[in-house]
Design an enzyme around this catalytic site. Structure first.
Site, PDB file in Angstrom:
ATOM      1  N   ASP A 248       8.736   6.931  -0.495  1.00 52.81           N
ATOM      2  CA  ASP A 248       7.949   5.389  -0.449  1.00 52.81           C
ATOM      3  C   ASP A 248       8.026   4.943   1.203  1.00 52.81           C
ATOM      4  O   ASP A 248       8.117   5.871   1.873  1.00 52.81           O
ATOM      5  CB  ASP A 248       9.735   5.341  -0.376  1.00 52.81           C
ATOM      6  CG  ASP A 248       9.670   3.812   0.104  1.00 52.81           C
ATOM      7  OD1 ASP A 248       9.150   3.001  -0.103  1.00 52.81           O
ATOM      8  OD2 ASP A 248      11.234   3.323  -0.208  1.00 52.81           O
ATOM      9  N   ASP A 311       9.956  -4.649  -4.181  1.00 52.99           N
ATOM     10  CA  ASP A 311      11.803  -4.770  -4.819  1.00 52.99           C
ATOM     11  C   ASP A 311      11.817  -5.612  -5.907  1.00 52.99           C
ATOM     12  O   ASP A 311      12.001  -6.058  -5.928  1.00 52.99           O
ATOM     13  CB  ASP A 311      12.545  -4.624  -3.945  1.00 52.99           C
ATOM     14  CG  ASP A 311      12.665  -3.116  -3.058  1.00 52.99           C
ATOM     15  OD1 ASP A 311      11.350  -2.058  -2.641  1.00 52.99           O
ATOM     16  OD2 ASP A 311      13.818  -2.882  -2.337  1.00 52.99           O
TER      17      ASP A 311
HETATM   18  C1  GAL Z   1      12.865   0.672  -1.024  1.00 57.42           C
HETATM   19  C2  GAL Z   1      12.165   0.672  -1.986  1.00 57.42           C
HETATM   20  C3  GAL Z   1      13.194   0.588  -3.276  1.00 57.42           C
HETATM   21  C4  GAL Z   1      14.452   1.720  -3.047  1.00 57.42           C
HETATM   22  C5  GAL Z   1      14.860   1.208  -1.273  1.00 57.42           C
HETATM   23  C6  GAL Z   1      15.361   2.191  -1.015  1.00 57.42           C
HETATM   24  O1  GAL Z   1      11.496   0.675  -0.622  1.00 57.42           O
HETATM   25  O2  GAL Z   1      11.188   0.142  -2.691  1.00 57.42           O
HETATM   26  O3  GAL Z   1      12.725   0.817  -4.803  1.00 57.42           O
HETATM   27  O4  GAL Z   1      13.555   3.000  -3.065  1.00 57.42           O
HETATM   28  O5  GAL Z   1      13.719   1.411  -0.349  1.00 57.42           O
HETATM   29  O6  GAL Z   1      15.996   2.247   0.193  1.00 57.42           O
END
Ligand code: GAL
Length: 503
Positions: A248, A311
């Site tokens: 990520d 998200d």
């Molecule tokens: C975001 C991601 C989410 C989740 C989150 C965790 O950037 O898109 O799916 O993983 O971080 O902090």
């Protein structure tokens, strides 16, 4: 019976569907084998697979054509062994028997470089547990995946998202402390006493374990990331026994401000190469929200799937719930999807889950039953990874009915690996068509309007001709033959998914 006539009968049924109406017929006592027809694995690596099968237990599993040295536990259907060294296909036939009958299914193991020949299926902790995640919540999810029957329909990844590591600077006694040991090896926070024991627990059920980190110094939630420790972290994840890594972007944006394709690809290529060197198959899910048209290069840097949007849980609802607009962005990327390369529009948020726009505390999904069946239909037709992210400890009959439909899942897992193309999209209607192996076609007719309405697609639009057989995939029902068009009378925001054969 002509299909048009059948359409009218559906119209009557549609007007009576209310919240909680169950579309998926109950599985019977006889064994019915599910799961993908093709499965990619790398030579010489460990192999683990739980044969998905509904029906009454006790059941006895057997297989023909398994590679030498593989073990199949006859009672559970869990196979373990080593992937043969020789690349190429291995044709296996699974069989399951119980006192009510038996079923057989072909399974082709493709030994080679490609993983995830069909979209991944599983569960991810994020939208239920957020920063609250613990070893226990993950174990409970693995237990529930088997106990609820989800595993019998082919769900197998149990994935930890963010927040298993240490949160540098945190004063929380469980989350704070040193993030790495003296050798630089990453440490878990105190809610995860023993990662290897946790993946062993998941693997003992024939399921697979997913983990998460960021190429940046910190994850999105401010926990320790992999920056400048990539090699050691990849090795550690392999040693711990993980089968999937979600990588990520997050704070990597502070490390490199260059927005060129090459710069955006760099950290993913690095991790993709490192994962390939590990002595076990680890699938990489890129999470960078669709930047630089990731769909066009995600596979080239070693990814098997890539998030195409922000998200889903943060997506604004308009007239329609947010999952629709996420789907609208993802569905136009169909040309990039194929076996081992999937567009990922994020998780399936139904059942009980925590809304990150409000309290993060799990609540019952506010969508109508029709919207929830539409959600699952969209993800299946788009050949999206099917990751549920609601509460595994609060799975109700309705949620399982949406998640566990063998014919809808078979469309998602179809070995041809095509993502549906958009046949028509207007304010009030959406028609998707997904070519299937063997010449079939799956068609989704979606009513996006606020009132009941018919949705039609002509054979010309669908590339069909003559007379074809139509099956209602959600209800496992043959509807007879159709000529010239498909039509369904649909309640507000409802869907029909038809499987067409004989074209
Ligand atoms: C975001 C991601 C989410 C989740 C989150 C965790 O950037 O898109 O799916 O993983 O971080 O902090």
């Amino acid at each position: 019976m002509s299909f048009r006539h059948t359409g009218l009968i559906l119209a009557l049924a549609a007007s009576a569907w209310g919240q909680g109406e169950l579309w998926t017929p109950k599985a019977g006592p006889k064994p019915q084998l599910n799961g993908p027809a093709v499965y990619g694995a790398r030579p010489g690596h460990p192999f683990l697979y739980r044969i998905p099968c509904t029906g009454q237990r006790p059941m006895s599993f057997s297989a023909k054509g398994m590679p030498a040295g593989w073990k199949l536990d006859a009672a559970t259907g869990i196979i373990s062994g080593t992937v043969p060294d020789k690349t190429g296909p291995v044709e296996i036939v699974f069989e399951a028997r119980n006192s009510a009958g038996k079923d057989r299914r072909n399974f082709r193991l493709e030994v080679g470089d490609q993983l995830s020949l069909t979209p991944q299926m599983g569960w991810n902790h994020w939208y239920t547990h957020y920063e609250r995640v613990t070893d226990k919540t993950i174990r409970n999810a693995a237990d529930a995946m088997v106990a609820s029957g989800m595993a019998d329909y082919g769900y197998y990844y149990v994935s930890i998202d963010d927040c298993w590591m240490v949160k540098p600077g945190s004063t929380d006694l469980e989350l704070g402390g040193p993030a790495r040991d003296s050798a630089g090896r990453i440490l878990m926070n105190k809610r995860f006493p023993d990662m290897k024991a946790l993946t062993d627990f998941i693997h003992a059920k024939g399921l697979k374990a997913g983990t998460y980190t960021s190429p940046g110094p910190k994850t999105c939630a401010g926990f320790e990331g992999a920056y400048q420790h990539e090699e050691m972290d990849a090795r550690t994840f392999a040693e711990w026994g993980f089968d999937l890594l979600k990588y990520d972007w997050c704070s990597y944006r502070n490390v490199d401000k260059d927005t060129s394709d090459a710069a955006r690809q760099k950290p993913y290529k690095m991790m993709g190469d490192l994962l390939k060197k590990q002595p076990r198959d680890i699938v990489m899910n890129l999470c960078q929200y669709g930047m630089n048209n990731v769909s066009s290069w995600g596979a080239a840097v070693g990814g098997q799937s890539w998030r195409t949007t922000g998200d889903l849980g943060l997506e604004k609802d308009t007239r329609l719930p947010g999952f629709y607009s996420i789907a609208f962005k993802n569905m136009v990327l169909d040309k990039y999807a194929g076996p081992g390369a999937w567009n990922d529009p994020d998780y399936i948020l139904i059942g009980w889950y925590g809304d990150p726009r409000t309290t993060y505390v799990p609540q019952k999904a506010k969508f109508t039953a029709h919207e929830q069946y539409s959600y699952m239909s969209l993800w299946s037709l788009m050949a999206s990874p099917l990751f549920f992210s609601g509460d595994m400890e609060k799975l109700d009959e309705f949620t399982l009915n949406v998640l566990c439909n063998r014919e809808i899942i078979a469309i998602n897992q179809d070995p041809l690996g095509k993502q549906a193309r958009v046949v028509r999209k207007t304010e009030n209607e959406l028609v998707l068509a997904k070519p299937l192996a063997g010449g079939g076609l799956a068609v989704g007719l979606f009513n996006l309007s606020d009132a009941a309405a018919p949705v039609e697609a002509t054979f010309a639009d669908l590339g069909l001709a003559g007379s074809v057989a139509v099956r209602d995939a959600w209800r496992y029902k043959d509807l007879g033959k159709a000529q010239s068009k498909l039509r369904a009378e649909l309640a507000a925001r409802s869907v029909a998914v038809y499987r067409i054969t004989g074209r």
